[in-house]
Every structure is written in C-alpha cells, then in structure tokens.
Write a protein that holds these residues in place. Structure first.
Motif, PDB file in Angstrom:
ATOM      1  N   GLY A  84       0.819  -1.218   0.000  1.00 50.66           N
ATOM      2  CA  GLY A  84       0.000   0.000   0.000  1.00 50.66           C
ATOM      3  C   GLY A  84       0.845   1.256   0.000  1.00 50.66           C
ATOM      4  N   GLU A  85       0.123   2.375   0.150  1.00 47.53           N
ATOM      5  CA  GLU A  85       0.799   3.670   0.139  1.00 47.53           C
ATOM      6  C   GLU A  85       1.618   3.868   1.415  1.00 47.53           C
ATOM      7  N   ILE A  86       2.744   4.549   1.291  1.00 44.93           N
ATOM      8  CA  ILE A  86       3.527   4.944   2.464  1.00 44.93           C
ATOM      9  C   ILE A  86       3.762   6.447   2.363  1.00 44.93           C
ATOM     10  N   ARG A  87       3.321   7.158   3.397  1.00 42.49           N
ATOM     11  CA  ARG A  87       3.455   8.621   3.372  1.00 42.49           C
ATOM     12  C   ARG A  87       4.225   9.111   4.588  1.00 42.49           C
ATOM     13  N   LEU A  88       5.242   9.904   4.334  1.00 45.61           N
ATOM     14  CA  LEU A  88       6.055  10.479   5.409  1.00 45.61           C
ATOM     15  C   LEU A  88       5.758  11.978   5.499  1.00 45.61           C
ATOM     16  N   ILE A  89       5.343  12.423   6.668  1.00 46.64           N
ATOM     17  CA  ILE A  89       5.019  13.845   6.835  1.00 46.64           C
ATOM     18  C   ILE A  89       5.992  14.474   7.824  1.00 46.64           C
ATOM     19  N   ASP A  90       6.546  15.625   7.488  1.00 45.27           N
ATOM     20  CA  ASP A  90       7.413  16.317   8.451  1.00 45.27           C
ATOM     21  C   ASP A  90       7.279  17.833   8.328  1.00 45.27           C
ATOM     22  N   GLY A  91       7.301  18.488   9.461  1.00 43.98           N
ATOM     23  CA  GLY A  91       7.233  19.941   9.490  1.00 43.98           C
ATOM     24  C   GLY A  91       8.489  20.598   8.916  1.00 43.98           C
ATOM     25  N   ASP A  92       9.607  19.888   8.939  1.00 39.18           N
ATOM     26  CA  ASP A  92      10.868  20.401   8.399  1.00 39.18           C
ATOM     27  C   ASP A  92      10.790  20.422   6.874  1.00 39.18           C
ATOM     28  N   PHE A  93      11.378  21.478   6.260  1.00 37.90           N
ATOM     29  CA  PHE A  93      11.312  21.603   4.803  1.00 37.90           C
ATOM     30  C   PHE A  93      12.393  20.798   4.084  1.00 37.90           C
ATOM     31  N   HIS A  94      13.477  20.495   4.803  1.00 35.38           N
ATOM     32  CA  HIS A  94      14.608  19.829   4.156  1.00 35.38           C
ATOM     33  C   HIS A  94      14.326  18.356   3.911  1.00 35.38           C
ATOM     34  N   LEU A  95      14.953  17.810   2.867  1.00 33.20           N
ATOM     35  CA  LEU A  95      14.951  16.355   2.711  1.00 33.20           C
ATOM     36  C   LEU A  95      15.558  15.782   3.986  1.00 33.20           C
ATOM     37  N   PRO A  96      15.019  14.674   4.501  1.00 31.46           N
ATOM     38  CA  PRO A  96      15.489  14.149   5.794  1.00 31.46           C
ATOM     39  C   PRO A  96      17.012  13.925   5.855  1.00 31.46           C
ATOM     40  N   TYR A  97      17.600  14.367   6.964  1.00 33.95           N
ATOM     41  CA  TYR A  97      19.063  14.372   7.094  1.00 33.95           C
ATOM     42  C   TYR A  97      19.504  13.731   8.407  1.00 33.95           C
ATOM     43  N   HIS A  98      20.819  13.412   8.448  1.00 32.90           N
ATOM     44  CA  HIS A  98      21.438  12.898   9.670  1.00 32.90           C
ATOM     45  C   HIS A  98      21.522  14.014  10.702  1.00 32.90           C
ATOM     46  N   ARG A  99      21.101  13.736  11.938  1.00 28.69           N
ATOM     47  CA  ARG A  99      21.224  14.759  12.977  1.00 28.69           C
ATOM     48  C   ARG A  99      22.590  14.779  13.682  1.00 28.69           C
ATOM     49  N   PRO A 100      23.205  13.619  13.970  1.00 26.56           N
ATOM     50  CA  PRO A 100      24.463  13.680  14.728  1.00 26.56           C
ATOM     51  C   PRO A 100      25.530  14.635  14.164  1.00 26.56           C
ATOM     52  N   PRO A 101      25.715  14.727  12.844  1.00 26.23           N
ATOM     53  CA  PRO A 101      26.760  15.642  12.355  1.00 26.23           C
ATOM     54  C   PRO A 101      26.447  17.124  12.625  1.00 26.23           C
TER      55      PRO A 101
ATOM     56  N   GLY B  49      26.365   7.873   9.620  1.00 23.23           N
ATOM     57  CA  GLY B  49      26.677   8.995   8.751  1.00 23.23           C
ATOM     58  C   GLY B  49      28.126   8.976   8.250  1.00 23.23           C
ATOM     59  N   GLY B  50      28.836   7.883   8.544  1.00 29.22           N
ATOM     60  CA  GLY B  50      30.175   7.759   7.955  1.00 29.22           C
ATOM     61  C   GLY B  50      31.327   8.029   8.897  1.00 29.22           C
ATOM     62  N   VAL B  51      31.108   7.911  10.213  1.00 31.90           N
ATOM     63  CA  VAL B  51      32.196   8.192  11.153  1.00 31.90           C
ATOM     64  C   VAL B  51      32.744   6.934  11.828  1.00 31.90           C
ATOM     65  N   CYS B  52      32.580   5.798  11.180  1.00 30.55           N
ATOM     66  CA  CYS B  52      33.162   4.543  11.661  1.00 30.55           C
ATOM     67  C   CYS B  52      32.632   4.143  13.037  1.00 30.55           C
TER      68      CYS B  52
ATOM     69  N   ASP C 102      31.903  12.667  18.979  1.00 28.83           N
ATOM     70  CA  ASP C 102      33.210  13.083  18.466  1.00 28.83           C
ATOM     71  C   ASP C 102      33.485  14.517  18.888  1.00 28.83           C
ATOM     72  N   GLN C 103      34.614  14.711  19.578  1.00 35.18           N
ATOM     73  CA  GLN C 103      35.024  16.066  19.982  1.00 35.18           C
ATOM     74  C   GLN C 103      36.514  16.219  19.731  1.00 35.18           C
ATOM     75  N   TYR C 104      36.916  17.283  19.036  1.00 38.89           N
ATOM     76  CA  TYR C 104      38.314  17.465  18.624  1.00 38.89           C
ATOM     77  C   TYR C 104      38.761  16.170  17.931  1.00 38.89           C
ATOM     78  N   ASP C 105      39.908  15.594  18.388  1.00 39.74           N
ATOM     79  CA  ASP C 105      40.317  14.336  17.756  1.00 39.74           C
ATOM     80  C   ASP C 105      39.982  13.142  18.641  1.00 39.74           C
TER      81      ASP C 105
ATOM     82  N   ALA D  98      33.311  22.251  20.861  1.00 41.51           N
ATOM     83  CA  ALA D  98      34.511  21.828  20.132  1.00 41.51           C
ATOM     84  C   ALA D  98      34.449  22.307  18.682  1.00 41.51           C
ATOM     85  N   SER D  99      33.285  22.193  18.071  1.00 41.16           N
ATOM     86  CA  SER D  99      33.132  22.607  16.677  1.00 41.16           C
ATOM     87  C   SER D  99      33.273  24.126  16.529  1.00 41.16           C
TER      88      SER D  99
END
Ligand code: FAD
Ligand code: FES
Lengths: 414, 102
Positions: A31-48, B40-43, A330-333, A167-168
């Motif tokens: 059947g149909e699959i519908r994804l609804i989101d208030g965000d305008f962007h194509l879905p992205y990774h949050r951790p980065p 996301g590619g960070v191993c 991940d922070q610094y190295d 750190a960033s």
C-alpha cells in the motif's frame, strides 16, 4: 496486511520515520507509504549537526539519510513542510497544518524531540540565541558566528551536544565558554572520571567549562548579551547556544488519548495502546529486556532498530525489541563510543592503554554485572564491551585493569 | 573519476561513478541495498560493510586500526572486509568491485 489499498502514514521523517518507511517497503507492504514532516529539508542525519557539519561549509544535501531518488524508487511519498495538528483515532484521520485531512490504516508516530528552551528572564530579547536540533539551527549558528567580529560564544549546558558544539565552534575560531549547572559535565550519563577527562580536554583546547553555573537571566545590550548566573558572575556573549536538553514531542499522542509515561508508551513491537498506531524513536517509552526496565533513549541506534521492529510487526512478523543501546560522540580528535546503560552502576574499572595517543576505556559494573563501557579512541574496548554485555559474561576485573594482560576478549572473562 | 561496482546480496550489480566523498555516500546516493550508513560515515556503526578482492584491496589500502576493531562486531568480517565509509572515492580506486555483505 499486504492489501494494496492500505495507507501507512508516518508523522516525523527523521532517523526513525525514514528508516521505518524503507523497512516497511522492504518487508513487502504494497500500500501507500506517506512520510510527513514539518521540516522543509529532505530528511538528514542529525548527529553531524553539532560535529562535522557545523564546521563545514556543506549544504545539508551532503548529509541526507536517503537520496531523493530513493524515495521515488521506494514509492514513498514525502510531504515536507507540513505539520500534523491532531490525530483523530475514531475515524482514523489526521488534521494537518494546511487545514486538510488525511486518513490512515496504520499510523506511526516518529515525532522525536525538540530542543528545550528554559524560561530565563531576558532570553526572548537576546541576540543571536539558538538551540541546536535542526539543519536550520546550524545554518543560523554558522552565519551568526562567521559574521560576528569577536566570536564570543556562550554554550548553556555541558551534555554531549553542548560539548560537541563547543569543540566545533572552537574549530571555527570562536572563543567558547560552557556554563554547566551541575558540578560536572555529563553528570547524568558518565562516571566522574569521564567528566574530568572532557573538562581537561576542553581546557587544553582553550574552551573553558565552568560548572555549578546556574544561569538566571540574560540582558541584551546592542549586539552583545550578558549572561548572569546565580553566584553573581556574568559572561559576555555575541552568540548563545542553548543545549540544556530536550522535550519529547508527545503532545499529539497525548491529545489522542494514547498511553504516555515519560514518552509514548509502546510494547515490545513498538505498538502503542491503540493497535493501529505505532511509535518509534526518541519519542517512545519502551521496555529494554536486557536491563529489565522501561526507558527512553535519544540515539540513532534506538531510532533505527525500533523502525525495523515496527515495520516487521505491521506486516505480521513479530520480532521483540531486544538490543543493547549504543552511542558515540566526536570532539576534537577524540572519539568516544558508548555501549550499554550505566545507570545503577556502583563500581568502575578503568583501563588506560600505553601509547602516544590517548586511549582508554571505562567499564561500569553493578557489583559484578557489566552494565556499560565508555571507550575513548578505543574501538576494541567498545567491541569487547558490546560482546561481553550481550552475552552477560563475567569480567575478570583484575585482568581488565592489568596492562600486562593482553587486551583480548578471551583474556577478560572470568 | 572512479567507476565503482557494487554487488548486493541478492546479486544485483550497480555501477556508479564518483569523484569525491566516501564510497558509503556514493552507495547511499545510488540506493545500494545493504549499505545503511547509520552513523553517517564516522566509523561508529559498522553498517557499511563490504568485501573486496585482493587486487582491489591494494587499490583501497587496508582497513585502519579502528576500522579493523569495529569490523570485529560483525561475525562475517574477514581479511577482505572494509567499512566503505572509510574509503575515499578517487581515481586510485577506479574499477573496484565491492561485494555488499548485508
Ligand atoms: C546535535 C545532535 C547531535 C546528536 N548526536 C548523536 C550521536 O552522535 N549519536 C547518536 O546516536 N545520536 C545523536 N543524536 C540523537 C539523534 O539524532 C536522535 O536520537 C535521532 O534523531 C532520533 O530520531 P527520531 O526520528 O526519533 O526523532 P527526531 O530526529 O527528533 O525527528 C522527529 C521529526 O519529527 C518531526 N515532527 C515532530 N512533530 C511533528 C508534527 N506534529 N508534524 C510533522 N512533523 C513533526 C520533526 O520535524 C522531526 O523532523 C544527536 C542529536 C542532535 C540534535
Ligand atoms: S557508516 Fe557507520 S561505520 Fe561506516
């Protein structure tokens, strides 16, 4: 449940919702699959967002969960920039922000969480004050930091997001101060030794972490902000990033009368108290069999794993949710990898490897039961910890801390 | 420009071309089944596991220490395993064939 004309609607197109949609299609849902989101962007990774993405010049299209083409290929409809206002369980419909209604046969709530903004006097007038949860937040922070001369940033909150952001921002040339209310950073999630390690790591990089700082109010003067604490101290900030935690997006579920308890309550298959409605990801309060208690987690692992469990359940394959949580920062190295839940520990063993780079691991025990491992630049410890926790192995603590014992899984067992 | 072939577990062959970024990103763009790339590619997740043959392993170079350790999470890992988020797309790897493990 494979009928062609059934509609599955997902509220929230992020780690949980998107992975669910693809898993459901893969499971054979016709059947149909519908994804609804208030965000305008194509879905992205949050951790980065608080890590590599913040410091880069990339657009969010470099961090997409799936390519645009994948949705077309999977025949998954994305409805972006659209919010769900209410769930009407009796006629199985949703009311949307564009005043339309949509009906569903199966509904999945993957609404996650939002940044918590504390009530501080003067906060609403502060200039360049941001939270960090969405791609739009990051774009705004980058612009503000790059466009201001002095680049003095105050980060409120010393949790993972606050520390990573600091750190960033440091890497971007900002002068960063972290204000933490508790007596140490990461106090709710790590042992004091880990807090000390991160405190020193940031100090070495000229990022100051100040603890026991209870922010009481903010005063904006021109383009500068003054951040005041209860001990009388104050800090000048051109930008303020608020990283003091989240609020779970439970309101839709709550208003619809679903069972709520520190999150949307779900069973082992991620079904809510309504058999037509599932919930997955950050918004759920779920049972973890290994630790034998109900928990709420904020992690990619939990979002992805619950997505798969719910998709399987909807097509009639009941696999119970049973995983050991994992997380990274991940922070610094420094690469921190965490497996398990340390809550309830009463003793720790620390193993520090000898070598040029910093490499150690903190093993959390409740008596002799291994609960969790924090591994710093030490993927081996992370992997061994994962295996030992999963198999409920008894660890020889003396050998673990003894550097003369070669660090091998077999050598660690009692 | 590098031409890269992915062979999925159900024996689908997908050929893609790329100039930069990681092999994992390229696989995601091409919707290659079995490459999830959850971290996301960070191993950090080991959901981008591929096998390659000996000659191609020379082109990509061996897995780094952390990558090798992470591969131990997967019982199917062997000496021809890599986590493809840790492989940069460049001319040097033109023509490689990656077999997707999951
Ligand atoms: C800066 C940052 C760094 C992080 N780093 C890590 C990390 O290193 N490792 C890790 O494991 N996890 C990390 N996390 C946590 C991880 O990103 C979350 O656990 C994950 O995003 C949860 O996914 P989710 O789909 O459950 O919820 P969310 O990602 O919160 O997504 C929920 C979605 O629902 C949408 N939504 C909500 N209500 C409605 C509505 N009424 N109508 C329409 N749409 C709605 C929202 O717009 C949102 O897109 C980080 C999070 C942040 C913010
Ligand atoms: S994408 Fe997570 S390890 Fe490669």
């Amino acid at each position: 449940m494979k009928e062609n004309n059934n509609v599955c609607v997902i509220i929230g197109a992020s780690h949980a919702g998107v992975n669910f949609a693809f898993a459901l299609r893969q499971q054979g849902w016709l059947g149909e699959i519908r994804l609804i989101d208030g965000d305008f962007h194509l879905p992205y990774h949050r951790p980065p967002l608080s890590k590599a993405y913040l410091t880069s010049k990339d657009g969010i299209d470099k961090n997409l969960l799936k390519s645009e083409e994948s949705y077309q290929k999977g025949n998954i409809t994305l409805q972006l920039g659209l919010s769900v206002l209410s769930i009407n369980r009796i006629d199985k419909t949703l009311t949307l922000s564009d005043a339309t209604q949509q009906s569903y046969d199966k509904l999945v709530i993957a609404t996650g969480a939002r940044a918590f903004i504390p009530e501080l006097s003067g906060l609403e007038n502060a200039s360049n004050l941001f939270s960090l949860r969405t791609a739009a937040d990051v774009t705004a922070i980058r612009d503000a930091v790059n466009n201001c001369l002095n680049k003095r940033v105050v980060v409120l909150g010393g949790g993972y997001i606050g520390l990573e952001t600091a750190a960033s921002l440091h890497k971007m040339g900002a002068k960063v101060t972290i204000l933490e209310r508790e007596e140490r950073v990461l106090s709710r999630v790590t042992a004091p030794q880990m807090s000390d390690f991160f405190q020193e790591l940031h100090a070495k990089n000229n990022v100051s972490i100040l603890t026991n700082k209870n922010v009481t109010h903010i005063e904006a003067k021109g383009s500068e902000n003054f951040v005041f604490c209860s001990d009388g101290s104050s800090f000048i900030a051109d930008c303020i990033v608020v990283g003091v935690g989240i609020r779970v997006n439970i309101e839709l579920a709550q208003d619809a009368g679903l069972e709520i308890d520190n999150g949307i309550k779900v069973d082992a298959y991620n079904c809510t108290s309504d058999p037509s409605i599932y919930a997955i990801g950050d918004c759920t309060f779920h049972y973890n069999p290994h630790y034998d208690r109900f928990i709420r987690l904020e992690s990619v692992q939990n979002a992805v794993d619950q997505a798969k469990i719910a998709a399987a359940s909807i097509v009639g394959q009941n696999n119970r949710y049973d995983t050991i949580p994992w997380f990274w920062s991940d922070q610094y190295d420094i690469k921190l990898q965490i497996v398990g839940l340390s809550t309830g520990y009463n003793n720790v063993v620390i193993r520090t490897e000898i070598g040029e780079i910093i490499k150690f691991s903190v093993w959390y025990f409740k008596d002799n039961e291994l609960l969790a491992v924090d591994a710093v630049n030490n993927a081996k410890a992370y992997v061994y910890g994962t295996k030992a926790i999963k198999e409920r192995k008894l660890i020889d603590k003396l050998k673990l801390s003894d550097l003369n014992t070669e660090f091998k899984l077999e050598n660690l067992f009692l | 420009m590098a031409k890269i072939t992915f062979i999925t577990k159900d024996n689908q062959s997908i050929v893609v071309e790329g100039t930069s970024g990681s092999v994992m990103e390229l696989a995601k763009q091409a919707n290659v089944k079995g490459i999830d790339g959850d971290c996301g590619g960070v191993c950090s997740c080991a959901t981008c596991h591929i096998y390659l043959n000996e000659a191609d392993l020379l082109k990509t170079g061996p897995a780094s220490e952390i990558e090798k350790d992470m591969l131990e999470l997967d019982d199917d890992a062997n000496e021809f395993s890599r986590l493809c988020c840790q492989i940069e797309v460049s001319e040097a790897i033109d023509g490689v064939v990656f077999q997707v493990v999951r």
